[in-house]
Motif scaffolding. Structure first.
Motif, short mmCIF file in Angstrom:
data_model
loop_
_atom_site.label_atom_id
_atom_site.label_comp_id
_atom_site.label_asym_id
_atom_site.label_seq_id
_atom_site.Cartn_x
_atom_site.Cartn_y
_atom_site.Cartn_z
N VAL A 38 -50.04 43.61 -41.86
CA VAL A 38 -51.10 42.62 -41.99
C VAL A 38 -51.26 42.26 -43.47
CG1 VAL A 38 -53.53 42.12 -41.55
CG2 VAL A 38 -52.27 43.63 -39.99
N LEU A 39 -51.20 40.95 -43.74
CA LEU A 39 -51.41 40.42 -45.10
C LEU A 39 -52.69 39.59 -45.11
CD1 LEU A 39 -47.84 39.22 -46.17
CD2 LEU A 39 -48.97 41.37 -46.71
N ARG A 40 -53.56 39.91 -46.05
CA ARG A 40 -54.79 39.14 -46.24
C ARG A 40 -54.78 38.59 -47.66
NH1 ARG A 40 -60.06 42.13 -44.41
NH2 ARG A 40 -58.95 41.77 -42.44
N PHE A 41 -54.69 37.30 -47.75
CA PHE A 41 -54.53 36.64 -49.04
C PHE A 41 -53.32 37.21 -49.79
CE2 PHE A 41 -59.19 36.58 -48.22
CZ PHE A 41 -59.30 35.22 -47.95
N GLU A 42 -52.23 37.41 -49.00
CA GLU A 42 -50.94 37.89 -49.50
C GLU A 42 -51.00 39.31 -50.06
OE1 GLU A 42 -48.24 36.24 -48.79
OE2 GLU A 42 -49.53 34.75 -47.85
N LYS A 43 -51.98 40.08 -49.65
CA LYS A 43 -52.06 41.49 -50.01
C LYS A 43 -52.04 42.31 -48.72
CE LYS A 43 -54.59 40.93 -54.35
NZ LYS A 43 -55.80 41.32 -55.14
N THR A 44 -51.26 43.36 -48.72
CA THR A 44 -51.14 44.19 -47.53
C THR A 44 -52.42 44.97 -47.28
OG1 THR A 44 -50.15 45.98 -48.84
CG2 THR A 44 -48.64 44.44 -47.80
N ARG A 73 -52.39 37.38 -41.99
CA ARG A 73 -51.06 36.94 -41.57
C ARG A 73 -50.22 38.16 -41.22
NH1 ARG A 73 -46.07 35.81 -44.18
NH2 ARG A 73 -46.97 36.38 -46.22
N LEU A 74 -49.44 38.06 -40.17
CA LEU A 74 -48.60 39.18 -39.72
C LEU A 74 -47.16 38.98 -40.18
CD1 LEU A 74 -49.83 39.77 -36.04
CD2 LEU A 74 -50.55 40.95 -38.12
N VAL A 75 -46.59 40.06 -40.72
CA VAL A 75 -45.16 40.08 -41.05
C VAL A 75 -44.49 41.08 -40.12
CG1 VAL A 75 -43.44 40.57 -42.83
CG2 VAL A 75 -45.61 39.48 -43.45
N TRP A 76 -43.52 40.59 -39.37
CA TRP A 76 -42.86 41.45 -38.38
C TRP A 76 -41.67 42.16 -39.02
CZ3 TRP A 76 -45.61 42.03 -34.12
CH2 TRP A 76 -46.49 41.02 -33.75
N VAL A 77 -41.63 43.48 -38.82
CA VAL A 77 -40.58 44.33 -39.38
C VAL A 77 -39.91 45.08 -38.24
CG1 VAL A 77 -40.03 46.19 -40.99
CG2 VAL A 77 -41.87 44.58 -41.52
N LYS A 117 -43.91 44.75 -49.82
CA LYS A 117 -44.30 44.58 -51.22
C LYS A 117 -43.09 44.34 -52.12
CE LYS A 117 -48.47 47.48 -51.05
NZ LYS A 117 -49.09 48.74 -51.53
N THR A 118 -41.98 45.04 -51.86
CA THR A 118 -40.83 44.97 -52.77
C THR A 118 -39.86 43.85 -52.44
OG1 THR A 118 -39.71 46.64 -51.39
CG2 THR A 118 -40.93 47.42 -53.33
N SER A 119 -39.67 43.56 -51.17
CA SER A 119 -38.67 42.56 -50.80
C SER A 119 -39.21 41.44 -49.92
CB SER A 119 -37.48 43.22 -50.10
OG SER A 119 -37.92 43.98 -48.99
N GLY A 120 -40.15 41.75 -49.03
CA GLY A 120 -40.78 40.71 -48.25
C GLY A 120 -40.21 40.48 -46.87
N SER A 121 -38.91 40.78 -46.66
CA SER A 121 -38.32 40.55 -45.35
C SER A 121 -37.13 41.49 -45.15
CB SER A 121 -37.87 39.09 -45.19
OG SER A 121 -36.80 38.81 -46.07
N GLU A 122 -36.72 41.62 -43.89
CA GLU A 122 -35.59 42.49 -43.58
C GLU A 122 -34.31 41.96 -44.19
OE1 GLU A 122 -35.52 42.46 -39.37
OE2 GLU A 122 -37.57 43.19 -39.16
N GLN A 123 -34.11 40.65 -44.16
CA GLN A 123 -32.88 40.07 -44.69
C GLN A 123 -32.74 40.34 -46.17
OE1 GLN A 123 -30.38 38.70 -42.87
NE2 GLN A 123 -29.29 38.81 -44.83
N ARG A 124 -33.85 40.28 -46.90
CA ARG A 124 -33.79 40.57 -48.33
C ARG A 124 -33.48 42.05 -48.58
NH1 ARG A 124 -38.93 37.15 -50.83
NH2 ARG A 124 -38.10 35.05 -50.34
#
Length: 289
Positions: A38-44, A73-77, A117-124
């Motif tokens: 969960v990201l709130r204003f781009e902070k986890t 906002r949700l980031v799926w991992v 925090k470090t990469s942002g996505s699985e692909q990265r």
């Protein structure tokens, strides 16, 4: 707002649509195979269905969740084991052979908050792990000869590469599950022939060294055996000098008057004329005479 307005189908349709949008922005379903950061204003701010070692399927935190609509906002991992391929890597082995190596690493994201925090996505994360894997392979294979990859020591090399990669991959919240080399080939053309020639020369030198060492040891063993035999003969004959003279005389008679080889007839004939009192024939006179 009057009751007539609410009975208007258009208004009801718009209200229903707004409720659906609000529900979609508030609620979400997390599957068993995913982690939701969960990201709130781009902070986890938290994570749902985070990976836990030895967790029981069906009791992992997956299912219906809620969030602050239009703010969170949700980031799926992915929670499953993922792959990172390092293909066509040039590696120089300890015996100075240039190898063409294809390898892959299997990894799992165990700290999704750190990963986001470090990469942002699985692909990265995958893109970051590929050069790290290549570096670990070059660093480890550079300490071993090419023949090690064809021996049972290959598993220990793979484990060493995995440990080396884990040290750098931890910064992305990643656990390296396994590392494997699909194949490691010598380059084609003249480099391959040069490598073969160096290997042949090295093996010939090794064979020559082993042969020389074996001949040296054989000479030492033979000399030691001859010295021991001479010592035993000296001790034995020293107890009875007359028997020693008799034994040596019999050996001399056999070589002089016997056939060319034991069990074979002599070729031609030779006459030897000696006087009866010749000292060479004294043993024929009998002992004590």
């Amino acid at each position: 707002m009057s009751a007539a307005v609410w009975r208007n189908p258009v208004v009801l349709g718009i209200a229903a649509l707004l409720l659906v949008i609000l529900a979609a922005a508030t609620f979400a379903i997390v599957p068993e195979t995913e982690q939701a950061v969960v990201l709130r204003f781009e902070k986890t701010t938290g994570v749902y269905n985070a990976f836990r070692p030895s967790e029981t399927f069906g009791n992992t935190g997956a299912g219906l969740i809620w969030r602050v609509p239009f703010i969170d906002r949700l980031v799926w991992v992915d929670k499953r084991v993922l792959d990172a391929d390092a293909e066509n890597q040039q590696v120089l082995s300890a015996d100075q052979l240039r190898l063409q190596v294809d390898a892959f690493a299997r990894f799992r994201i165990v700290d999704p908050l750190l990963m986001v925090k470090t990469s942002g996505s699985e692909q990265r994360v995958t893109d970051a792990l590929v050069p790290l894997l290549a570096s670990a392979i070059r660093g480890e294979l550079g300490k071993h000869n090419f023949a090690v990859l064809l021996s049972p020591q290959r598993d220990r090399v793979m484990e060493a590469i995995r440990g080396r990669l884990q040290q750098t991959a931890s910064q992305y919240g990643v656990e390296i599950v396994d590392v494997r080399i699909k194949h490691a080939d010598l380059p084609t053309g003249s480099p391959l022939q040069s490598a073969y020639n160096r290997m042949i020369t090295a093996r010939r030198q090794q064979a020559a060294t082993i042969t020389a060492q074996a001949q040296k040891e054989a000479q030492i063993i033979r000399a030691t055996a001859d010295a021991t035999a001479a010592q035993i003969y000296a001790q034995s004959f020293g107890k009875d000098p007359e028997f020693y003279d008799f034994y040596r005389a019999m050996q001399s008679y056999q070589r002089t008057f016997g056939p060319v080889a034991p069990g074979q007839p002599a070729k031609g004939s030779t006459s030897v004329i000696l006087s009866p009192d010749n000292s060479y024939l004294k043993q024929f006179e009998g002992r004590g005479r």
